[in-house]
Structures are given as C-alpha cells and as structure tokens.
Design a protein around this motif. Structure first.
Motif, PDB file in Angstrom:
ATOM      1  N   LYS A 190       0.808  -1.211   0.000  1.00 33.76           N
ATOM      2  CA  LYS A 190       0.000   0.000   0.000  1.00 33.76           C
ATOM      3  C   LYS A 190       0.846   1.268   0.000  1.00 33.76           C
ATOM      4  O   LYS A 190       0.315   2.363  -0.196  1.00 33.76           O
ATOM      5  N   ALA A 198      -3.869   5.345  -7.221  1.00 33.47           N
ATOM      6  CA  ALA A 198      -5.280   4.950  -7.215  1.00 33.47           C
ATOM      7  C   ALA A 198      -6.039   5.646  -6.096  1.00 33.47           C
ATOM      8  O   ALA A 198      -7.203   6.044  -6.273  1.00 33.47           O
ATOM      9  N   GLU A 199      -5.421   5.813  -4.953  1.00 32.49           N
ATOM     10  CA  GLU A 199      -6.084   6.508  -3.849  1.00 32.49           C
ATOM     11  C   GLU A 199      -6.328   7.975  -4.192  1.00 32.49           C
ATOM     12  O   GLU A 199      -7.391   8.530  -3.881  1.00 32.49           O
ATOM     13  N   MET A 201      -6.802   9.186  -7.080  1.00 32.15           N
ATOM     14  CA  MET A 201      -7.843   9.256  -8.103  1.00 32.15           C
ATOM     15  C   MET A 201      -9.228   8.962  -7.537  1.00 32.15           C
ATOM     16  O   MET A 201     -10.225   9.021  -8.262  1.00 32.15           O
ATOM     17  N   GLY A 202      -9.314   8.650  -6.258  1.00 28.76           N
ATOM     18  CA  GLY A 202     -10.607   8.411  -5.628  1.00 28.76           C
ATOM     19  C   GLY A 202     -11.161   7.026  -5.833  1.00 28.76           C
ATOM     20  O   GLY A 202     -12.376   6.819  -5.710  1.00 28.76           O
ATOM     21  N   VAL A 203     -10.308   6.040  -6.122  1.00 25.62           N
ATOM     22  CA  VAL A 203     -10.770   4.674  -6.318  1.00 25.62           C
ATOM     23  C   VAL A 203     -11.216   4.108  -4.970  1.00 25.62           C
ATOM     24  O   VAL A 203     -10.582   4.353  -3.932  1.00 25.62           O
ATOM     25  N   HIS A 204     -12.305   3.349  -4.991  1.00 26.27           N
ATOM     26  CA  HIS A 204     -12.835   2.774  -3.759  1.00 26.27           C
ATOM     27  C   HIS A 204     -11.806   1.811  -3.147  1.00 26.27           C
ATOM     28  O   HIS A 204     -11.121   1.074  -3.875  1.00 26.27           O
ATOM     29  N   ARG A 207     -12.025  -1.773  -4.264  1.00 23.95           N
ATOM     30  CA  ARG A 207     -11.562  -1.945  -5.642  1.00 23.95           C
ATOM     31  C   ARG A 207     -10.037  -1.960  -5.705  1.00 23.95           C
ATOM     32  O   ARG A 207      -9.441  -2.713  -6.473  1.00 23.95           O
ATOM     33  N   ILE A 208      -9.404  -1.146  -4.867  1.00 24.12           N
ATOM     34  CA  ILE A 208      -7.938  -1.156  -4.813  1.00 24.12           C
ATOM     35  C   ILE A 208      -7.441  -2.509  -4.322  1.00 24.12           C
ATOM     36  O   ILE A 208      -6.462  -3.052  -4.844  1.00 24.12           O
ATOM     37  N   ARG A 211      -8.104  -5.048  -7.219  1.00 26.29           N
ATOM     38  CA  ARG A 211      -7.458  -4.775  -8.503  1.00 26.29           C
ATOM     39  C   ARG A 211      -5.951  -4.580  -8.385  1.00 26.29           C
ATOM     40  O   ARG A 211      -5.229  -4.774  -9.371  1.00 26.29           O
ATOM     41  N   HIS A 212      -5.461  -4.188  -7.208  1.00 23.71           N
ATOM     42  CA  HIS A 212      -4.043  -3.850  -7.084  1.00 23.71           C
ATOM     43  C   HIS A 212      -3.315  -4.662  -6.014  1.00 23.71           C
ATOM     44  O   HIS A 212      -2.150  -5.026  -6.207  1.00 23.71           O
TER      45      HIS A 212
END
Length: 319
Positions: A190, A198-199, A201-204, A207-208, A211-212
């Motif tokens: 993390k 990703a954080e 960009m406001g990704v949930h 989902r992170i 997806r990551h």
C-alpha cells in the motif's frame, strides 16, 4: 521535347515483420516451471492420481459398498485387483473412493481457507488502525486454540450434516498463518506508487484491494494453496484415523488406513495401497509447491543456486 514521368513502382513491398513481443510473465513462469524436473514429476503424479481417483472406479464393476462373501481377505487377483478386506469389500474400489473423497476435502479446504485468508489479511493490512488490531487479535486468538482438539470435540456433533461440515471445520482453523503473511505483504504494497495513485484518483478501497493488492500477492497465494491441499489431506487423514473425520459407511484414506493398520503385516494389501497413495500424494504436492515457488518467485531459485555455489567453493577449499 516532352518528358514522360517515370511511373511509380507498382510492386508493393511487404512491410517488415513486427519484432516478436517479449515473453510475458506467464510464459516465463511456465518456462521456469518446465525446467524443474521435480515440479514436472510432481504435476504429472498429481494428474495421474486425479485421473485414477475420478476415472479408475469406472474400470471395475465393483463398488466401494459391494461385498463379496466368497472372498474374505483375499489377496490381489484377477477378480479383485487389489484384494479384499475383512468383510469381502473390494480394496481397489474402496481405496479409489477414499482417495477421491480425500482429494475433494483437500481441494475445498484449501480453496476456502485461501480465499478467507486473502480477504481478511488484505483488509487488515490495507485499512490498518482498529481494523488491523481487531483482526490481528482474532487471528492470534485462533492460533492459541488447539485446533485438533476443538475439531475432535465438535465433529461428532455434526455427523448428520455430512462431510461438508467437516470441510468447514478444517477451513476455519487453516487460514490464520496465511492471513498474517498477506497482511504483512499488503502493508508493504500500500506504500507503492500505483496504490497511492489509485487513492488520489478516488478509487474505492475495496476496488484497490481486488485490482491492485491481491493480484500482486497472487503468486504467494497460489503456492500456499497448493501446499495447503496436502496439509488438508493430511489433517483429514489424521482426524479420520482417530474417528473424528469422515464417518462410515463413507470412506477416506484415513479410515482405510485405520481399518488396515492392524493387518498391515498379515494382510498388507489392506493397508499399503491406501498408505502408499497418501505418501505419493504428499510428496507430489511438495514437489509441485517447490516448483511453483521457483517459477513465480525467481529469487528463491537464485538463493538456492548461491548456496550451492558457496557449498561447492567451501568443498574445494577444504580439499
């Protein structure tokens, strides 16, 4: 004086072939896996065992519940390929049915435990704070409990629910160590740039994680799940041996080994076929796990080669 323009060349020159794309990660891993003889042998043995467990019963007309009263404790013959047990049941049919049941239990336990460990460990490592503290406390609490004793106490009360309840018990007590490792790996991941991006960009967060985080620990999860199958089969065999696992009239490798242990010397076919398949399966899983670890994690093979080189250098120096 008129000049004629030279017509353009009508022949179409073929475009140069594109350069071959570099080998992907999957192709490189498969190449490393194929280069390991132990891994290939382990995978081949496992494939043969699965074919034997699921296809072998169709080669004989005997079922694991059929009884031949005219052949009690008969040695291997043309009619009973692996002999019969004390009440005339075909050992070949019984062992293959027990092998199939043990493999199903091992696969399901490894699947459930790996999924649970990956989700719990990734959430604890990513969210941190109170979530991490509560999850860590719960995992440590489960690790303190004697799993074998608890399963032995609870499993007799679940006999009416079938062997799937036994799978659930084994899975509940088989995910904690993997979850701790996934938590540690997630805490390191993390802090990477792609997670931070990703954080921003406001990704949930979920989902992170899916997806990551989890794709970057998938190599560890694959190896761990492979080895967990062997561990689950051994746990099932041990519990069934003491009467806390699969219950009659159903059979597994553990129940067959328990039934034939007192006749291992006088009637060896009642014991050694089931025990031999169990040993063969565990060795194959270990070989496959080592091969997957070397294929998905190149550093493990490099460390091993370095140790071999150091050992060779020390031997030469001693000479």
């Amino acid at each position: 004086m008129t000049t004629t323009a030279t017509p353009p060349d009508a022949t179409v020159r073929p475009e140069p072939a594109p350069a071959p794309a570099p080998a992907g990660r999957t192709r490189v891993a498969l190449r490393r896996f194929a280069a390991s003889s132990n891994a290939v042998i382990g995978a081949a043995v496992l494939l043969l065992l699965f074919l034997l467990a699921f296809g072998g019963p169709h080669l004989t007309h005997w079922s694991h519940t059929d009884i031949d009263y005219s052949a009690l404790r008969q040695p291997p013959s043309a009619d009973h390929w692996w002999g019969t047990n004390r009440i005339g049941q075909d050992v070949y049919a019984q062992v293959l049915h027990g092998l199939r049941k043990s493999l199903l239990i091992g696969l399901l336990v490894a699947l459930f435990a790996t999924v649970l460990a990956s989700l719990v460990g990734a959430c604890a490592g990513y969210f941190g704070g109170w979530t991490d503290r509560l999850v860590t406390f719960f995992v440590d609490l489960l690790l303190v409990f004697p799993a074998f004793l608890i399963i032995a106490i609870v499993s007799p009360r679940l006999r009416d629910t079938g062997w799937l309840a036994f799978v659930g018990l084994l899975a509940v007590f088989g995910w904690m160590i993997t979850a701790r490792v996934v938590r540690s790996m997630t805490r390191s991941l993390k802090e990477r740039d792609f997670v931070r991006a990703a954080e921003l960009m406001g990704v949930h967060p979920l989902r992170i994680i899916f997806r990551h985080i989890l794709p970057n620990v998938s190599s560890f999860l694959i190896v761990d799940a492979t080895i967990a199958v062997g561990g689950a089969v051994m746990s099932e065999t041990g519990l069934s041996y003491f009467g806390f696992g699969v219950q009659p009239p159903d059979v597994s490798l553990g129940t067959l080994i328990a039934d034939g242990s007192d006749a291992a010397v006088t009637y060896p076919w009642m014991f050694f076929f089931a025990a031999g398949l169990l040993v063969l399966f565990v060795l194959a899983v270990n070989f496959l796990g080592d091969g997957l670890r070397d294929a998905l994690d190149p550093t493990s093979g490099q460390h091993r080669r370095r140790r071999r080189r150091k050992g060779t250098t020390h031997d030469r120096a001693a000479r």
